[in-house]
Motif scaffolding. Structure first.
Motif, mmCIF file in Angstrom:
data_model
loop_
_atom_site.group_PDB
_atom_site.id
_atom_site.type_symbol
_atom_site.label_atom_id
_atom_site.label_comp_id
_atom_site.label_asym_id
_atom_site.label_seq_id
_atom_site.Cartn_x
_atom_site.Cartn_y
_atom_site.Cartn_z
ATOM 1 N N GLU A 109 11.598 -4.070 34.812
ATOM 2 C CA GLU A 109 12.315 -3.278 35.810
ATOM 3 C C GLU A 109 13.555 -2.638 35.196
ATOM 4 O O GLU A 109 13.867 -1.474 35.476
ATOM 5 C CB GLU A 109 12.702 -4.160 37.000
ATOM 6 C CG GLU A 109 11.531 -4.602 37.827
ATOM 7 C CD GLU A 109 11.866 -5.610 38.905
ATOM 8 O OE1 GLU A 109 10.969 -5.910 39.715
ATOM 9 O OE2 GLU A 109 13.008 -6.132 38.935
ATOM 10 N N ARG A 122 5.899 0.554 40.445
ATOM 11 C CA ARG A 122 4.648 0.329 41.161
ATOM 12 C C ARG A 122 3.736 -0.554 40.322
ATOM 13 O O ARG A 122 3.842 -0.610 39.105
ATOM 14 C CB ARG A 122 3.926 1.650 41.426
ATOM 15 C CG ARG A 122 4.650 2.533 42.384
ATOM 16 C CD ARG A 122 3.837 3.756 42.757
ATOM 17 N NE ARG A 122 4.649 4.621 43.585
ATOM 18 C CZ ARG A 122 5.003 5.857 43.249
ATOM 19 N NH1 ARG A 122 4.571 6.402 42.141
ATOM 20 N NH2 ARG A 122 5.769 6.558 44.057
ATOM 21 N N TYR A 136 5.236 -11.386 44.172
ATOM 22 C CA TYR A 136 5.892 -10.082 44.021
ATOM 23 C C TYR A 136 6.730 -9.731 45.250
ATOM 24 O O TYR A 136 7.813 -9.153 45.118
ATOM 25 C CB TYR A 136 4.857 -8.987 43.752
ATOM 26 C CG TYR A 136 4.244 -9.103 42.377
ATOM 27 C CD1 TYR A 136 5.036 -9.080 41.231
ATOM 28 C CD2 TYR A 136 2.877 -9.259 42.212
ATOM 29 C CE1 TYR A 136 4.477 -9.191 39.968
ATOM 30 C CE2 TYR A 136 2.310 -9.369 40.954
ATOM 31 C CZ TYR A 136 3.114 -9.330 39.841
ATOM 32 O OH TYR A 136 2.567 -9.450 38.593
ATOM 33 N N GLU A 137 6.258 -10.100 46.439
ATOM 34 C CA GLU A 137 7.049 -9.816 47.642
ATOM 35 C C GLU A 137 8.383 -10.561 47.608
ATOM 36 O O GLU A 137 9.413 -10.019 48.032
ATOM 37 C CB GLU A 137 6.254 -10.185 48.901
ATOM 38 C CG GLU A 137 5.137 -9.201 49.186
ATOM 39 C CD GLU A 137 4.297 -9.583 50.394
ATOM 40 O OE1 GLU A 137 3.885 -8.665 51.120
ATOM 41 O OE2 GLU A 137 4.026 -10.783 50.602
ATOM 42 N N TYR A 141 9.043 -6.505 46.115
ATOM 43 C CA TYR A 141 7.943 -5.549 46.209
ATOM 44 C C TYR A 141 7.375 -5.557 47.619
ATOM 45 O O TYR A 141 7.436 -6.573 48.317
ATOM 46 C CB TYR A 141 6.840 -5.876 45.184
ATOM 47 C CG TYR A 141 7.275 -5.521 43.789
ATOM 48 C CD1 TYR A 141 6.945 -4.296 43.224
ATOM 49 C CD2 TYR A 141 8.077 -6.389 43.056
ATOM 50 C CE1 TYR A 141 7.387 -3.950 41.952
ATOM 51 C CE2 TYR A 141 8.530 -6.052 41.787
ATOM 52 C CZ TYR A 141 8.177 -4.828 41.240
ATOM 53 O OH TYR A 141 8.629 -4.494 40.006
ATOM 54 N N ARG A 142 6.840 -4.417 48.022
ATOM 55 C CA ARG A 142 6.219 -4.335 49.343
ATOM 56 C C ARG A 142 4.810 -3.778 49.204
ATOM 57 O O ARG A 142 4.529 -2.967 48.324
ATOM 58 C CB ARG A 142 7.044 -3.491 50.297
ATOM 59 C CG ARG A 142 7.147 -2.038 49.912
ATOM 60 C CD ARG A 142 7.874 -1.191 50.957
ATOM 61 N NE ARG A 142 7.841 0.207 50.583
ATOM 62 C CZ ARG A 142 6.802 1.018 50.756
ATOM 63 N NH1 ARG A 142 5.710 0.582 51.319
ATOM 64 N NH2 ARG A 142 6.856 2.281 50.369
ATOM 65 N N LEU A 170 1.522 -2.053 45.093
ATOM 66 C CA LEU A 170 2.797 -2.645 45.524
ATOM 67 C C LEU A 170 3.899 -1.785 44.931
ATOM 68 O O LEU A 170 3.751 -1.198 43.859
ATOM 69 C CB LEU A 170 2.940 -4.082 45.032
ATOM 70 C CG LEU A 170 1.842 -5.074 45.389
ATOM 71 C CD1 LEU A 170 2.224 -6.469 44.903
ATOM 72 C CD2 LEU A 170 1.554 -5.093 46.873
ATOM 73 N N GLU A 171 5.054 -1.750 45.608
ATOM 74 C CA GLU A 171 6.130 -0.851 45.196
ATOM 75 C C GLU A 171 7.487 -1.489 45.450
ATOM 76 O O GLU A 171 7.663 -2.234 46.418
ATOM 77 C CB GLU A 171 5.984 0.439 45.987
ATOM 78 C CG GLU A 171 6.918 1.538 45.622
ATOM 79 C CD GLU A 171 6.585 2.823 46.369
ATOM 80 O OE1 GLU A 171 5.724 3.578 45.894
ATOM 81 O OE2 GLU A 171 7.169 3.022 47.450
ATOM 82 N N LYS A 172 8.449 -1.158 44.581
ATOM 83 C CA LYS A 172 9.824 -1.630 44.738
ATOM 84 C C LYS A 172 10.778 -0.542 44.291
ATOM 85 O O LYS A 172 10.624 0.032 43.205
ATOM 86 C CB LYS A 172 10.048 -2.878 43.871
ATOM 87 C CG LYS A 172 11.479 -3.404 43.908
ATOM 88 C CD LYS A 172 11.622 -4.613 42.998
ATOM 89 C CE LYS A 172 13.028 -5.153 42.994
ATOM 90 N NZ LYS A 172 13.146 -6.357 42.129
#
Length: 174
Positions: A109, A122, A136-137, A141-142, A170-172
């Protein structure tokens, strides 16, 4: 354990990387950790030629995490569509759950955010991997609800043992 040292992989690292990634996801060795995919995928987890291409292309880094020259973990971070992409994440099965993976993810990251100035990271995760998605959440991440097909028929990415596999993005925000 001594502190982790990060470095970019070279072509010379490919055999060790293939061994590490395979041990974390495939076969009986992977069952020592919690990231195993052995119940729904067999065969390869990473193809050496794909790995070499990832090492060589611009805005792409295969990150190694080592202690005293011993490879403990790896991940691939790259720029795709003006976003960071995180993948090929593996920690040696006997060391999973000890915090190494969190450090590797944080370093990837950092690379995407600080070195490449990308706004988001992503990844794609097989959507039946509830425990992995929860990991990851917990790190921000969502689930996006965007799905991508599993590459059935391409043995470079494994031999599926079931017919309902797909990836979720998944994305952050970085």
């Amino acid at each position: 354990m001594n502190a982790l040292r990060f470095r970019a992989a070279t072509d010379a690292d490919v055999p060790a990387l293939v061994e590490l990634v395979t041990s974390a996801y495939r076969g009986d060795a992977s069952r020592a950790g919690w990231t195993t995919e052995a119940d729904f995928l067999d065969g390869n987890r990473i193809d050496p030629d794909v790995l070499r291409a990832d090492i060589e292309r611009p805005r792409s880094r295969v990150l190694l995490a080592e202690t005293e020259g011993k490879l403990l973990a790896c991940a691939h971070v790259a720029e795709e569509d003006n976003a960071g992409y995180f993948g090929m994440f593996a920690v040696a099965p006997g060391l999973q759950g000890g915090g190494i993976g969190k450090q590797v993810l944080a370093e990837c990251e950092r690379i995407a955010r600080e070195d490449w100035r990308l706004p988001v990271m992503r990844m794609t995760v097989i959507d039946i991997r509830d425990e992995l998605i929860a990991f990851y959440e917990r790190r921000g991440y969502r689930r996006t609800g965007i799905f991508k097909p599993f590459p059935y028929g391409d043995a470079r990415f494994g031999l599926p043992l079931r017919d309902d596999l797909r990836f979720e993005v998944l994305e952050k925000a970085l």
